[in-house]
Design a protein around this motif. Sequence first.
Motif, PDB file in Angstrom:
ATOM      1  N   THR A   1       8.495   5.286  -5.995  1.00  0.00           N
ATOM      2  CA  THR A   1       7.344   6.201  -6.049  1.00  0.00           C
ATOM      3  C   THR A   1       7.803   7.645  -6.179  1.00  0.00           C
ATOM      4  OG1 THR A   1       5.995   4.683  -4.727  1.00  0.00           O
ATOM      5  CG2 THR A   1       5.300   6.989  -4.806  1.00  0.00           C
TER       6      THR A   1
ATOM      7  N   HIS B   1       0.867  -1.183   0.000  1.00  0.00           N
ATOM      8  CA  HIS B   1       0.000   0.000   0.000  1.00  0.00           C
ATOM      9  C   HIS B   1       0.898   1.226   0.000  1.00  0.00           C
ATOM     10  CE1 HIS B   1      -3.517  -2.486   1.422  1.00  0.00           C
ATOM     11  NE2 HIS B   1      -2.490  -3.237   1.835  1.00  0.00           N
ATOM     12  N   CYS B   2       0.639   2.151  -0.892  1.00  0.00           N
ATOM     13  CA  CYS B   2       1.486   3.333  -1.010  1.00  0.00           C
ATOM     14  C   CYS B   2       0.635   4.583  -1.059  1.00  0.00           C
ATOM     15  CB  CYS B   2       2.364   3.226  -2.260  1.00  0.00           C
ATOM     16  SG  CYS B   2       3.536   4.578  -2.423  1.00  0.00           S
ATOM     17  N   LYS B   3       0.823   5.450  -0.070  1.00  0.00           N
ATOM     18  CA  LYS B   3       0.097   6.717  -0.010  1.00  0.00           C
ATOM     19  C   LYS B   3       1.113   7.852  -0.043  1.00  0.00           C
ATOM     20  CE  LYS B   3      -1.528   5.284   3.856  1.00  0.00           C
ATOM     21  NZ  LYS B   3      -2.174   5.210   5.196  1.00  0.00           N
TER      22      LYS B   3
ATOM     23  N   THR C   1      10.068   0.541  -2.855  1.00  0.00           N
ATOM     24  CA  THR C   1       8.786   1.093  -3.324  1.00  0.00           C
ATOM     25  C   THR C   1       8.717   2.587  -3.049  1.00  0.00           C
ATOM     26  OG1 THR C   1       7.661  -1.020  -2.936  1.00  0.00           O
ATOM     27  CG2 THR C   1       6.288   0.958  -3.063  1.00  0.00           C
TER      28      THR C   1
ATOM     29  N   THR D   1       6.171   3.356 -12.208  1.00  0.00           N
ATOM     30  CA  THR D   1       4.831   2.784 -12.165  1.00  0.00           C
ATOM     31  C   THR D   1       4.789   1.590 -11.215  1.00  0.00           C
ATOM     32  OG1 THR D   1       5.251   1.219 -13.969  1.00  0.00           O
ATOM     33  CG2 THR D   1       4.506   3.441 -14.585  1.00  0.00           C
ATOM     34  N   GLU D   2       3.564   1.168 -10.872  1.00  0.00           N
ATOM     35  CA  GLU D   2       3.410  -0.024 -10.047  1.00  0.00           C
ATOM     36  C   GLU D   2       4.072  -1.228 -10.709  1.00  0.00           C
ATOM     37  OE1 GLU D   2      -0.693  -0.718  -9.327  1.00  0.00           O
ATOM     38  OE2 GLU D   2      -1.059   1.256  -8.418  1.00  0.00           O
TER      39      GLU D   2
ATOM     40  N   GLN E   1      -2.001  10.744  -3.957  1.00  0.00           N
ATOM     41  CA  GLN E   1      -2.140   9.490  -4.685  1.00  0.00           C
ATOM     42  C   GLN E   1      -2.042   8.298  -3.746  1.00  0.00           C
ATOM     43  OE1 GLN E   1       0.906   9.682  -7.702  1.00  0.00           O
ATOM     44  NE2 GLN E   1      -0.420  10.813  -9.107  1.00  0.00           N
ATOM     45  N   GLU E   2      -2.801   7.261  -4.068  1.00  0.00           N
ATOM     46  CA  GLU E   2      -2.750   6.031  -3.290  1.00  0.00           C
ATOM     47  C   GLU E   2      -2.840   4.848  -4.243  1.00  0.00           C
ATOM     48  OE1 GLU E   2      -4.982   3.813   0.472  1.00  0.00           O
ATOM     49  OE2 GLU E   2      -5.488   5.865  -0.074  1.00  0.00           O
ATOM     50  N   SER E   3      -2.000   3.840  -4.011  1.00  0.00           N
ATOM     51  CA  SER E   3      -2.018   2.659  -4.866  1.00  0.00           C
ATOM     52  C   SER E   3      -1.864   1.410  -4.019  1.00  0.00           C
ATOM     53  CB  SER E   3      -0.900   2.733  -5.911  1.00  0.00           C
ATOM     54  OG  SER E   3       0.368   2.844  -5.285  1.00  0.00           O
ATOM     55  N   VAL E   4      -2.392   0.313  -4.532  1.00  0.00           N
ATOM     56  CA  VAL E   4      -2.298  -0.980  -3.859  1.00  0.00           C
ATOM     57  C   VAL E   4      -1.948  -2.017  -4.921  1.00  0.00           C
ATOM     58  CG1 VAL E   4      -3.482  -2.728  -2.490  1.00  0.00           C
ATOM     59  CG2 VAL E   4      -4.059  -0.311  -2.179  1.00  0.00           C
ATOM     60  N   PHE E   5      -0.876  -2.797  -4.670  1.00  0.00           N
ATOM     61  CA  PHE E   5      -0.493  -3.812  -5.643  1.00  0.00           C
ATOM     62  C   PHE E   5       0.264  -4.936  -4.942  1.00  0.00           C
ATOM     63  CE2 PHE E   5       2.686  -0.462  -5.529  1.00  0.00           C
ATOM     64  CZ  PHE E   5       3.898  -1.135  -5.443  1.00  0.00           C
TER      65      PHE E   5
END
Length: 469
Positions: free
Chosen positions: A312, A279-281, A308, A317-318, A285-289
Amino acid sequence: MENSGMRNMTLRKIAEAVRGELYMEQVPENMEADTAWAKGVVIDSRLVKAGYIFIATKGEHVDGHSFIDKVYEMGALGVICEKAPDAPKGAYILVKDSFQALEALAEYYRTQLSIKVVGITGSVGKTSTKEFIASVCSKGFRTLKTRGNYNNEVGLPLTVLRIRSDCEVAVLEMGISDFGEMHRLSKVAKPDICVITNIGQCHLENLGTRDGILKAKTEIFDFLDLHGRVCLNGDDDKLCTITSVHGRQPLFFGMDSKNAVYASDYQNKGLEGSAITIHCKEEAQESVFSAVIPLPGEHMVYNALAATAVGTLLGLTEEQIQEGIRDVQPVNGRDHVIHAGSITIIDDCYNANPVSMKAGIDLLAQAADSRKIAILGDMFELGVNEKELHAEVGAYAAQKGIDVIICVGTLCKYLYDGVKKAENTDCMAYYFEDKESMLEKVHELIGDGDTVLVKASHGMHFEEVIEKL
């Protein structure tokens, strides 16, 4: 990267940078101080190529000045030295201190480079974190990383001097043992992103306490770019107290969901690695991968999270971050799993302190359907509490279900005592005063199907144990 020229590194500029006196009596007529460009800088005469600068340094056993004639024959553009050659065969720059000249030259050269520099420090995990970050960065940028353990006041300048104009990101490991060293390293590296892995118990002889270690490690911020960012292990009780650097909040990473970059759904695959959800906040922006980590141990999750965070900040990109984590390669001496005939070896012999020793024991404890054997050697530079810290590691290993613990070295007598005093354990312990006596008996203590952890401080030279096994 290696064959292209070095920006603004003419003989004249080099002499100015190192505050030396340039002599060019014995050079070809067409060679000018302002147009003769260096193609590389080394302190090892064996690495000299045509167009290189050789810095003659005085070591404990070898004086580089004795190789000056040889490097001219090899095509060296010039030499930086503390004493003038008797019969110079080319350009040379006379300085008071060759090591200071190396540092000053790298500091100058760094200012000529338009790249992003990631500086990595911490008590444990610097090298493996460097490998993760470099692997991730390489998916989007031409990336240079520190070779091996070139992380000190000689190795770091040499690494900076390896950077070429086509490099976009440099990932630099920065190691210290005393106050002031990181300040000088930071002055050379001038990082754009700083990463600190943790604050553990190492170099306590000089730094005193963990608070002293924190103070020394955070000198890395001294020359951080004013618009730079800091990535810190938010699960570390010391690092989490840093609230602002240059007016910006650090980007914290860790297992706890309070961090901006954190992991969930941890799947331990033993010595084959692990799988996590990241999880990256970052700002809005927030992403989960998902990510697959090919190297074993929960501590490798922190390395993946640090990578990560850096990826970021650099706009990767993820998919690029996932690929970089998946493709990271093991380093000899750093949790490197080796299948040697009928036994499995965990090669973690490069260095050790109480935190990394316990992490290695945790990793060994994950070995399934196998007898677990730990060959442990002395941990150095632990200061006045070295006996207690060794005993603590021994007790920890006994309680983690390790079947056999082989203790080697003067200080490991206290580790052995810690094992023997541990309660409610069936652990077998053996003590040897030195590595040589242990190597004579080690094959009697290890059998088919065993998993063996090998770990000690670098000065114990346990790479010889790996070779024997």
